[in-house]
Design an enzyme around this catalytic site. Structure first.
Site, short mmCIF file in Angstrom:
data_model
loop_
_atom_site.label_atom_id
_atom_site.label_comp_id
_atom_site.label_asym_id
_atom_site.label_seq_id
_atom_site.Cartn_x
_atom_site.Cartn_y
_atom_site.Cartn_z
CD GLU A 273 3.85 34.14 70.53
OE1 GLU A 273 3.70 33.21 69.70
OE2 GLU A 273 3.96 33.95 71.76
CD GLU B 161 3.66 25.90 71.97
OE1 GLU B 161 3.79 26.89 72.74
OE2 GLU B 161 4.23 25.82 70.86
CG HIS B 162 0.60 29.75 71.43
ND1 HIS B 162 1.47 29.06 70.61
CD2 HIS B 162 1.20 30.94 71.69
CE1 HIS B 162 2.54 29.81 70.38
NE2 HIS B 162 2.40 30.95 71.02
#
Length: 475
Positions: free
Chosen positions: A166, A89-90
């Site tokens: 993150e 997704e990133h």
């Protein structure tokens, strides 16, 4: 996520057959709510030739949100590639073969739009909010992202660096940490026990071939829902989706379709003691139900009845939640949040407590006491109040095109259709105190809980003692 409902305790009576002003206002309020439910536009669904479903809700908003919801997440991973869904997704948002990252960012910026994505345990979503007139470009960009991501080595390395950063930041968000621990112990040895972001080792080792293989195996047309909400027209969205999503393959390698393995629940605990932390975070849960199970609604009402509270809310004596009243009166804890998390075939029903080390035992005692009361002596008036609160929450959470679009995408993936608010209301209205007690007894009473605790937890009772509070001994 708290939904607030205001209740009036009217003492006026009908006199001479004429309704009082209070009753007239109640009637108008009820009528207004009924009209609101009735006036919600229909959700239209069309299936393209390759199996992609297009689901929309039309309105007169000047903006719209459109996105691709895909039936894939960390539950489809294994121990070696755990984290690949989130990694993918990133990287996908870093650009495509047609739109490099700078070009993609310029395209989105020029539209004044907002492009975002998220990954959960069973779903991944890419969505964009823009002016309604820019819908064609939004669908084009989303289709390009889902199908033609460049996945270059430089983008993969940038994505890897971002995810590792993150992960460090997540360590300070203790609510997320304790829920990951809760899944790890409740569903130990199964894919639902994995975290969405994966392990640091996996994030550092995932390669281009891992990403391509996972995307090729799971980004298939029948598992994709193109959802849209706002100032759009269904036929137009279908046309744009056919143009930009119609080429996605529906064929699986060797015709092997990935099927989710059942994830067993295990009553157990995981404790991470750190006396340097100011507050303890404790999550306690029993096994809930899947999103399609009819018992989901009474369990949702039960969770609403337990409610949530934070000491910053103020008040106390007039809180609808008895546990909130107890917390205020006894000066216990900093906050609590009841939850009902549903997956396709199982779930977690429980409570997240935040308190100082000396309040742990009392908070658990009162919380479990309220659980037992749900199973044995909850009243009709309490259930009615919780039902009204839940209805308010269901309406409030659809305020805007983005939450509405997300609701459409999630529900069509989960149920194959979108359940209307009118149908949700009917299901909620069908639950009374007796039904609630029966369902809670089935899932909560005398069941082994899963427990995750982080922080100064020296005073946390032994597991067997917590387990013994899951039933009442009566003479």
């Amino acid at each position: 996520m708290a939904a607030v409902a205001v209740y009036r305790a009217g003492t006026a009576l009908l006199r001479a057959g004429r309704p009082t002003l209070v009753e007239g206002r109640r009637f108008q309020s009820a009528l207004s709510y009924a009209q609101t439910i009735a006036n919600i536009p229909e959700t239209k669904i069309t299936t393209l030739d390759n199996g992609v479903r297009v689901a929309t809700e039309e309105s007169d908003h000047p903006t719209c949100t459109v996105g691709a919801w895909i039936e894939v997440g960390s539950r489809y991973e294994n121990e070696k590639n755990n984290g690949v869904s989130n990694f993918l997704e990133h990287v996908i948002l870093k650009g495509t073969k047609k739109h490099s990252q700078p070009v993609l960012e310029q395209e989105v910026e020029s539209l004044g739009a907002h492009l975002s994505a998220y990954t959960s345990r069973e779903q991944t979503a890419y969505y964009m909010k823009s002016l309604a007139r820019d819908l064609p470009k939004a669908v084009e960009l989303l289709g390009d992202l889902v199908q033609n991501s460049s996945l270059s080595e430089s983008e993969i390395e940038r994505g890897r660096t971002l995810i590792l950063r993150e992960m460090q930041e997540m360590e300070s968000r203790l609510e997320e940490v304790v829920f990951d621990y809760l899944h790890a112990t409740a569903f130990q040895g199964t894919p639902l026990g994995y975290t969405v972001v994966g392990s640091t080792t996996n994030v550092k080792s995932l390669s281009h071939s891992n990403l391509v293989e996972f995307m090729t195996n799971h980004y298939k047309a029948p598992r994709i829902v193109v959802a849209a909400s706002g100032g759009i027209r269904h036929d137009e969205v279908v046309g744009f989706a056919r143009q930009h999503f119609g080429g996605i393959s529906f064929k699986y390698k060797n015709d092997v379709i990935p099927v989710l393995a059942p994830c067993r629940f295990t009553g157990s605990q995981i404790l991470v003691r750190d006396d340097a932390m100011p507050l303890a975070h404790i999550a306690v849960a029993v096994e809930g139900v899947g999103s399609s199970n009819p018992d989901m609604v009474p369990l949702l009402i039960a969770s609403t009845l337990i409610g949530n509270w934070d000491r910053t809310y103020g008040g106390g004596a007039n809180q609808s939640s008895r546990l909130a009243q107890i917390s205020v009166e006894n000066k216990l804890g900093h906050s609590f949040q009841s939850f009902n998390t549903c997956y396709s075939d199982t779930g977690l029903w429980g409570i997240h407590l935040v308190c100082d080390g000396l309040s742990i035992e009392d908070m658990l005692h009162f919380a479990q006491g309220e659980w037992m009361r749900l199973c044995t002596s909850v009243t009709d008036s309490e259930v009615t109040r919780a039902k009204n609160t839940l209805k308010t929450h269901l309406v409030a959470q659809l305020d805007g095109t983005t939450p509405t679009c997300a609701d459409i995408g999630r529900q069509v993936l989960s149920y194959g259709r979108r359940i209307s608010l009118a149908e949700w209301n009917a299901r909620i209205d069908a639950i009374d105190a007796q039904v609630l007690r029966d369902v809670c007894t089935r899932y909560i009473y005398d069941k082994c809980p899963a427990i995750a605790a982080v922080g100064p937890i020296e005073q946390l009772p032994d597991y067997n003692r917590i387990r013994s509070a899951m039933y009442w001994l009566r003479l």
